[in-house]
Write an enzyme that holds these catalytic residues in place. Structure first.
Site, mmCIF file in Angstrom:
data_model
loop_
_atom_site.group_PDB
_atom_site.id
_atom_site.type_symbol
_atom_site.label_atom_id
_atom_site.label_comp_id
_atom_site.label_asym_id
_atom_site.label_seq_id
_atom_site.Cartn_x
_atom_site.Cartn_y
_atom_site.Cartn_z
ATOM 1 N N TYR A 1 -0.865 -1.373 -4.060
ATOM 2 C CA TYR A 1 0.743 -1.082 -3.561
ATOM 3 C C TYR A 1 1.518 -0.889 -4.793
ATOM 4 O O TYR A 1 2.658 -0.642 -4.543
ATOM 5 C CB TYR A 1 1.150 -2.008 -2.495
ATOM 6 C CG TYR A 1 0.395 -2.092 -1.433
ATOM 7 C CD1 TYR A 1 0.151 -0.822 -0.430
ATOM 8 C CD2 TYR A 1 -0.774 -2.899 -1.327
ATOM 9 C CE1 TYR A 1 -0.856 -0.825 0.516
ATOM 10 C CE2 TYR A 1 -1.619 -2.774 -0.262
ATOM 11 C CZ TYR A 1 -1.619 -1.743 0.885
ATOM 12 O OH TYR A 1 -2.786 -1.580 1.710
ATOM 13 N N ASP B 1 -5.384 -4.078 -4.697
ATOM 14 C CA ASP B 1 -4.283 -5.014 -4.547
ATOM 15 C C ASP B 1 -4.482 -6.565 -4.680
ATOM 16 O O ASP B 1 -3.640 -7.242 -4.476
ATOM 17 C CB ASP B 1 -3.614 -5.092 -2.850
ATOM 18 C CG ASP B 1 -4.735 -5.003 -2.053
ATOM 19 O OD1 ASP B 1 -5.639 -5.257 -2.213
ATOM 20 O OD2 ASP B 1 -4.249 -4.993 -0.701
ATOM 21 N N HIS C 1 -7.529 -8.466 0.652
ATOM 22 C CA HIS C 1 -7.371 -8.953 2.023
ATOM 23 C C HIS C 1 -8.796 -8.697 2.882
ATOM 24 O O HIS C 1 -9.544 -7.632 2.327
ATOM 25 C CB HIS C 1 -6.145 -8.007 2.950
ATOM 26 C CG HIS C 1 -4.942 -8.169 2.118
ATOM 27 N ND1 HIS C 1 -4.458 -7.162 1.501
ATOM 28 C CD2 HIS C 1 -4.091 -9.408 2.342
ATOM 29 C CE1 HIS C 1 -3.258 -7.748 1.188
ATOM 30 N NE2 HIS C 1 -3.264 -8.948 1.516
ATOM 31 N N HIS D 1 -8.779 -2.568 8.001
ATOM 32 C CA HIS D 1 -8.519 -3.557 8.982
ATOM 33 C C HIS D 1 -8.474 -2.790 10.398
ATOM 34 O O HIS D 1 -8.062 -3.608 11.580
ATOM 35 C CB HIS D 1 -7.024 -3.872 8.949
ATOM 36 C CG HIS D 1 -6.820 -4.430 7.644
ATOM 37 N ND1 HIS D 1 -7.490 -5.763 7.363
ATOM 38 C CD2 HIS D 1 -5.986 -4.457 6.532
ATOM 39 C CE1 HIS D 1 -6.906 -6.231 6.244
ATOM 40 N NE2 HIS D 1 -5.950 -5.540 5.562
ATOM 41 N N ASP E 1 -10.865 -5.467 -1.720
ATOM 42 C CA ASP E 1 -9.503 -5.473 -1.614
ATOM 43 C C ASP E 1 -9.086 -6.920 -1.384
ATOM 44 O O ASP E 1 -9.915 -7.720 -1.016
ATOM 45 C CB ASP E 1 -9.310 -4.718 -0.049
ATOM 46 C CG ASP E 1 -7.712 -4.441 0.067
ATOM 47 O OD1 ASP E 1 -7.074 -3.555 0.156
ATOM 48 O OD2 ASP E 1 -7.081 -5.519 0.725
HETATM 49 ZN ZN LIG Z 1 -5.199 -5.402 1.121
#
Ligand SMILES: [Zn+2]
Length: 368
Positions: free
Chosen positions: A350, A311, A223, A185, A221
Site C-alpha cells: 500500500y 505490505d 497478513h 482474505h 503478504d
Molecule cells: Zn496484507
C-alpha cells in the site's frame, strides 16, 4: 556541449523474464473509503496501486500481457454460487433501494452480521432487505462494494487464470498476475479485508484442473490469508503456508492465522502458519520463508502459487513488519529455488512510492 541525439548511448532495460498479466478492468473498483472503527477513512486499497506496480514492471522491461476472458468453471469450484450472485448484484440492488440518495451511502456497507451468536441453532435465512444482505457475506465494514467492484474482481480472476494458462502451457516457468483488488482474505462463501474473489485460490484450483496433482500456495503478504486457508483447509491436494504478523499480537484477521492451525481431515498437516511479532525484519522473516519452502518440498508439490503481498515492507502503512526490498528479493530466490512452475498473484502492498520496486525485487528473485 551539445551532442547529436544519435550519439547518446541508449541503454535499453534488459527484458524482464517474468511476464505480467493484467486486466484494465482491475482499476474499475474505486472503494473511495473504508469504514474503520465506525469512521469513514480514505482507505489504502486504491486503483493507483495497480498503476504504480505496472509502471515499475514496465521500467524493468517486463512484457505486459492482457488477460483473456475465462468462463466461471474454475471460479465456481472456489466460491459458492450465492456469494458470486451477491457480488454481481448487490450494488445494483443497493442503488435501486435508494441508499445513495436517501442516506448518502454511495457504497454498499454492512451494518448487521448474522453471527453464530445471533442465530444460535436456527437456520440462516436469506434476508429480504439489501442493507441486511450487505452483511450476509461480508465479514467487516472495510470492504465496500461500488459500481465497478464486480468487474474489477472478475478481471483479477481472469488475470490469474491467464497466468496459469501461460505456465501450464509451458510458455514460461513463472508468470505474474497483477491482480487488483487482492483476494487472499476472501473465503468460499465470504469476503472482507479489501478482498472479494480469491485470485490465489482460483490459480491453485486452475493448476489442479490443468493436471498438476499437488499445488502449494505460499503467502508472503503481511497478513494471514484466512480466505485461502479456509478454501483448502480440509483438502489434501493443496498445501497452504503463510508468514504474517501474529494475529495474537492484535493484527488483522485477528481470529485466524495461528500456528496451531494445521489443516483438517484430508488436509491434516497441509497447512502451516508462521506468525511473527510486530517489528520483525528480514532475518526472522526469511527464516520463516525458508521453513515454508522446506514444507513445500516435503509436500512434493508439483506447482506453486505465491500470494505476493508486499505490505510486510518497512514503509508500508498497513503492517508493523520491517522487511526490506533485499529481503523480498531473497524470499523470491528461496521460493524460486524450488524450481516449480509458479504463478505469482498480487495481494497487498500500500505504499505507492515503493510497492512497485518491491514486486520487481521479488519477481526477479523468483525467476532466479
Ligand atoms: Zn496484507
Amino acid at each position: 556541449m551539445n551532442q547529436p541525439l544519435l550519439d547518446v548511448p541508449r541503454v535499453q532495460p534488459a527484458a524482464f523474464p517474468v511476464p505480467t498479466v493484467w486486466s484494465p478492468d482491475c482499476v474499475r473498483h474505486e472503494p473511495l473509503a473504508e469504514i474503520w472503527l465506525g469512521v469513514r477513512t480514505p482507505g489504502t486499497e486504491v486503483p493507483q496501486r495497480a498503476a504504480a506496480i505496472r509502471t515499475s514492471l514496465l521500467s524493468a522491461g517486463a512484457r505486459i500481457v492482457e488477460a483473456t476472458r475465462h468462463d466461471d468453471t474454475i471460479l465456481d469450484l472456489v466460491h459458492g454460487a450465492a456469494l458470486l450472485q451477491h457480488l454481481r448484484t448487490v450494488y445494483r440492488d443497493w442503488t435501486a433501494a435508494g441508499f445513495p440518495t436517501a442516506v448518502g451511502a454511495d457504497r454498499v456497507v454492512p451494518y448487521l452480521f448474522p453471527t453464530a451468536g445471533l442465530l444460535g441453532t436456527l437456520p440462516l435465512r436469506e434476508p429480504a432487505a439489501v442493507h441486511a444482505r450487505a452483511g450476509r457475506y461480508c465479514y467487516d465494514t472495510m470492504t465496500l462494494v461500488g459500481p465497478g467492484t464486480w468487474e474489477a474482481a472478475r478481471g483479477a480472476v481472469d488475470a490469474a487464470l491467464t497466468a496459469v494458462d501461460m505456465v501450464a502451457g509451458h510458455q514460461t516457468r513463472v508468470a505474474y498476475a497483477l491482480c487488483r483488488p487482492p483476494g487472499h482474505h476472501a473465503g468460499r462463501e465470504s469476503f472482507g479485508g479489501s478482498c472479494y474473489l480469491n485470485n490465489a485460490a482460483v490459480a491453485a484450483q486452475a493448476l489442479l484442473s490443468a493436471g498438476y496433482s499437488r499445488v502449494a500456495v505460499i503467502d508472503i503478504d503481511a497478513h494471514h490469508g484466512n480466505g485461502t486457508q479456509s478454501v483448502f483447509y480440509d483438502r489434501g491436494e493443496v498445501f497452504y503456508g503463510s508468514v504474517h504478523v501474529d494475529p495474537g499480537a492484535g493484527w488483522f484477521p485477528h481470529y485466524v492465522g495461528f500456528a496451531d492451525e494445521r489443516g483438517a481431515g484430508d488436509g491434516s498437516g497441509a497447512n502451516l502458519n508462521e506468525p511473527l511479532q510486530p517489528g520483525t525484519g528480514d532475518g526472522h522473516w526469511l527464516r520463516s520463508v525458508e521453513r515454508l519452502a522446506g514444507a513445500v518440498a516435503g509436500f512434493a508439490a508439483t506447482a506453486l502459487v505465491v500470494s505476493l503481498g508486499v505490505d510486510a515492507a518497512a514503509d508500508d502503512p498497513e503492517s508493523p513488519l520491517q522487511v526490506t526490498a533485499d529481503g523480498y528479493h531473497e524470499a523470491g530466490l528461496v521460493l524460486g529455488s524450488l524450481g516449480l512452475p509458479t504463478v505469482a498473484v498480487q495481494e497487498g502492498g500500500y505504499h505507492l512510492g515503493t510497492l512497485g520496486a518491491l514486486v520487481v525485487a521479488t519477481l526477479s528473485g523468483l525467476c532466479g
